[in-house]
Design a protein around this motif. Structure first.
Motif, short mmCIF file in Angstrom:
data_model
loop_
_atom_site.label_atom_id
_atom_site.label_comp_id
_atom_site.label_asym_id
_atom_site.label_seq_id
_atom_site.Cartn_x
_atom_site.Cartn_y
_atom_site.Cartn_z
N ASN A 76 -2.43 -7.64 17.80
CA ASN A 76 -2.49 -6.98 17.55
C ASN A 76 -1.70 -6.88 16.23
O ASN A 76 -0.37 -7.30 16.16
N LEU A 77 -2.29 -5.64 15.53
CA LEU A 77 -2.15 -5.55 14.36
C LEU A 77 -0.85 -4.01 14.06
O LEU A 77 -1.09 -3.58 15.50
N ASP A 78 0.41 -4.54 12.86
CA ASP A 78 1.00 -3.28 13.10
C ASP A 78 1.23 -2.99 10.99
O ASP A 78 0.67 -3.95 10.78
N LEU A 79 1.11 -1.92 11.57
CA LEU A 79 1.07 -1.53 9.96
C LEU A 79 1.83 -0.50 9.39
O LEU A 79 2.62 0.67 10.18
N TYR A 80 2.89 -1.27 8.25
CA TYR A 80 3.57 -0.36 7.44
C TYR A 80 3.76 0.21 6.37
O TYR A 80 2.39 -0.51 5.43
N LEU A 81 3.83 1.81 6.08
CA LEU A 81 3.44 2.11 4.84
C LEU A 81 5.16 2.74 3.97
O LEU A 81 5.76 3.44 4.92
N TYR A 82 4.24 1.82 3.20
CA TYR A 82 6.48 2.06 1.72
C TYR A 82 6.12 2.86 0.39
O TYR A 82 4.82 2.33 -0.62
N LYS A 83 7.29 3.92 -0.09
CA LYS A 83 7.46 3.72 -1.31
C LYS A 83 7.93 3.65 -1.88
O LYS A 83 9.19 2.86 -1.51
N VAL A 84 7.78 1.88 -2.67
CA VAL A 84 9.63 1.62 -2.96
C VAL A 84 9.95 1.03 -1.60
O VAL A 84 9.03 0.06 -1.53
N ASP A 85 11.09 0.89 -1.39
CA ASP A 85 12.06 0.20 -0.69
C ASP A 85 12.40 1.71 0.95
O ASP A 85 12.61 0.78 1.38
N TYR A 94 1.57 0.61 19.85
CA TYR A 94 0.82 0.52 20.97
C TYR A 94 -0.06 -0.42 20.55
O TYR A 94 0.00 -1.71 19.36
N TRP A 95 -0.61 -1.60 21.96
CA TRP A 95 -1.11 -2.59 21.54
C TRP A 95 -2.44 -2.40 21.25
O TRP A 95 -3.20 -1.82 22.24
N THR A 96 -3.18 -2.22 20.02
CA THR A 96 -3.77 -2.39 19.14
C THR A 96 -4.01 -2.36 17.68
O THR A 96 -2.83 -2.81 17.81
N SER A 97 -5.50 -3.03 17.67
CA SER A 97 -5.27 -3.64 16.12
C SER A 97 -5.33 -2.26 14.57
O SER A 97 -5.96 -2.19 14.17
N ALA A 98 -5.99 -0.89 15.72
CA ALA A 98 -7.26 -0.28 14.97
C ALA A 98 -5.98 0.77 14.56
O ALA A 98 -5.28 1.75 15.53
N GLU A 99 -4.79 0.90 13.25
CA GLU A 99 -3.45 1.29 13.22
C GLU A 99 -3.87 2.67 12.25
O GLU A 99 -4.67 1.59 11.52
N GLN A 100 -3.23 3.61 12.53
CA GLN A 100 -3.29 4.05 11.05
C GLN A 100 -1.45 4.63 10.60
O GLN A 100 -1.11 4.53 11.53
N TYR A 111 2.63 2.72 -3.82
CA TYR A 111 2.75 2.63 -2.62
C TYR A 111 2.36 0.95 -2.12
O TYR A 111 1.49 0.63 -2.76
N THR A 112 3.17 0.38 -0.75
CA THR A 112 3.03 -0.47 -0.25
C THR A 112 1.81 -0.31 1.11
O THR A 112 3.37 -0.15 2.17
N ALA A 113 0.74 -1.18 1.53
CA ALA A 113 0.57 -1.43 2.69
C ALA A 113 1.07 -2.48 3.27
O ALA A 113 0.78 -3.48 2.71
N TYR A 114 1.96 -2.75 4.90
CA TYR A 114 1.66 -3.97 5.09
C TYR A 114 1.47 -4.03 6.42
O TYR A 114 1.58 -3.68 7.46
N VAL A 115 0.49 -5.09 6.64
CA VAL A 115 -0.40 -5.43 8.29
C VAL A 115 0.00 -6.71 8.24
O VAL A 115 0.52 -7.81 7.50
N PHE A 116 1.41 -6.20 9.62
CA PHE A 116 1.24 -7.30 10.71
C PHE A 116 1.27 -7.84 11.38
O PHE A 116 0.73 -6.86 12.79
N ALA A 117 0.52 -9.50 11.79
CA ALA A 117 -0.33 -9.42 12.89
C ALA A 117 0.76 -10.12 13.75
O ALA A 117 1.19 -11.16 13.67
N GLN A 118 1.47 -9.03 14.95
CA GLN A 118 2.29 -9.06 15.36
C GLN A 118 1.81 -10.67 16.60
O GLN A 118 2.79 -11.16 17.42
N PHE A 119 0.96 -10.06 17.45
CA PHE A 119 0.17 -11.13 18.64
C PHE A 119 -0.97 -11.89 17.78
O PHE A 119 -1.94 -11.26 17.75
N PRO A 120 -0.77 -12.95 16.75
CA PRO A 120 -2.22 -13.09 16.16
C PRO A 120 -3.46 -14.25 17.66
O PRO A 120 -2.37 -14.29 18.74
#
Length: 145
Positions: A76-85, A94-100, A111-120
């Motif tokens: 399960n991947l999660d996605l976070y989008l940041y501009k600076v901090d 949701y339990w999905t890896s097709a995140e947007q 901009y920085t996108a962080y992909v987090f493997a919450q449940f690898p």
């Protein structure tokens, strides 16, 4: 869309909606492998199990779209989008890896996108991340709306 691609619109209101298409904006995709972090852990941009991807958004941009995916059904991947901090958008509910994650009429800048493997699903997480920058006055190959 005609070539087998698909899309959706969610205007957020009831009533008539008029749209136009400037064409299909290509998604730039890159594959990554990262070591898994703590199974079920809490998002921390500096933790193991988090991949950081930076990109620049030019002035006069209509929108940006970032998405993730993996072929591993146990991840399960999660996605976070940041501009600076500043957190712009998170896709972690949701339990999905097709995140947007997306932002319309974004400010120009880094901009920085962080992909987090919450449940690898294993000790190494293989995934893809893509992003598209949609210009306000740009035309691309035709699309059917």
């Amino acid at each position: 869309m005609t070539n087998g691609a698909f899309g959706s619109l969610q205007p957020g209101f009831t009533g008539s909606f008029v749209g136009r298409s400037t064409g299909y904006t290509p998604m730039q995709r890159t594959s990554y492998s990262m070591p898994a972090g703590v199974y079920g852990g809490v998002f921390d941009p500096k933790a193991t199990g988090v991949q950081k991807v930076d990109f620049t958004v030019p002035a006069n941009t209509a929108g940006i779209v970032v998405e993730t995916n993996t072929d591993d059904p146990k991840t399960n991947l999660d996605l976070y989008l940041y501009k600076v901090d500043t957190l712009i958008y998170s896709s972690d509910r949701y339990w999905t890896s097709a995140e947007q994650a997306y932002k319309f009429l974004p400010e120009a800048g880094r901009y920085t996108a962080y992909v987090f493997a919450q449940f690898p699903g294993g000790p190494v997480v293989d995934f893809q991340i893509g992003h598209a920058i949609i210009g306000r006055n740009t035309t691309y190959a035709g699309a059917t709306l």
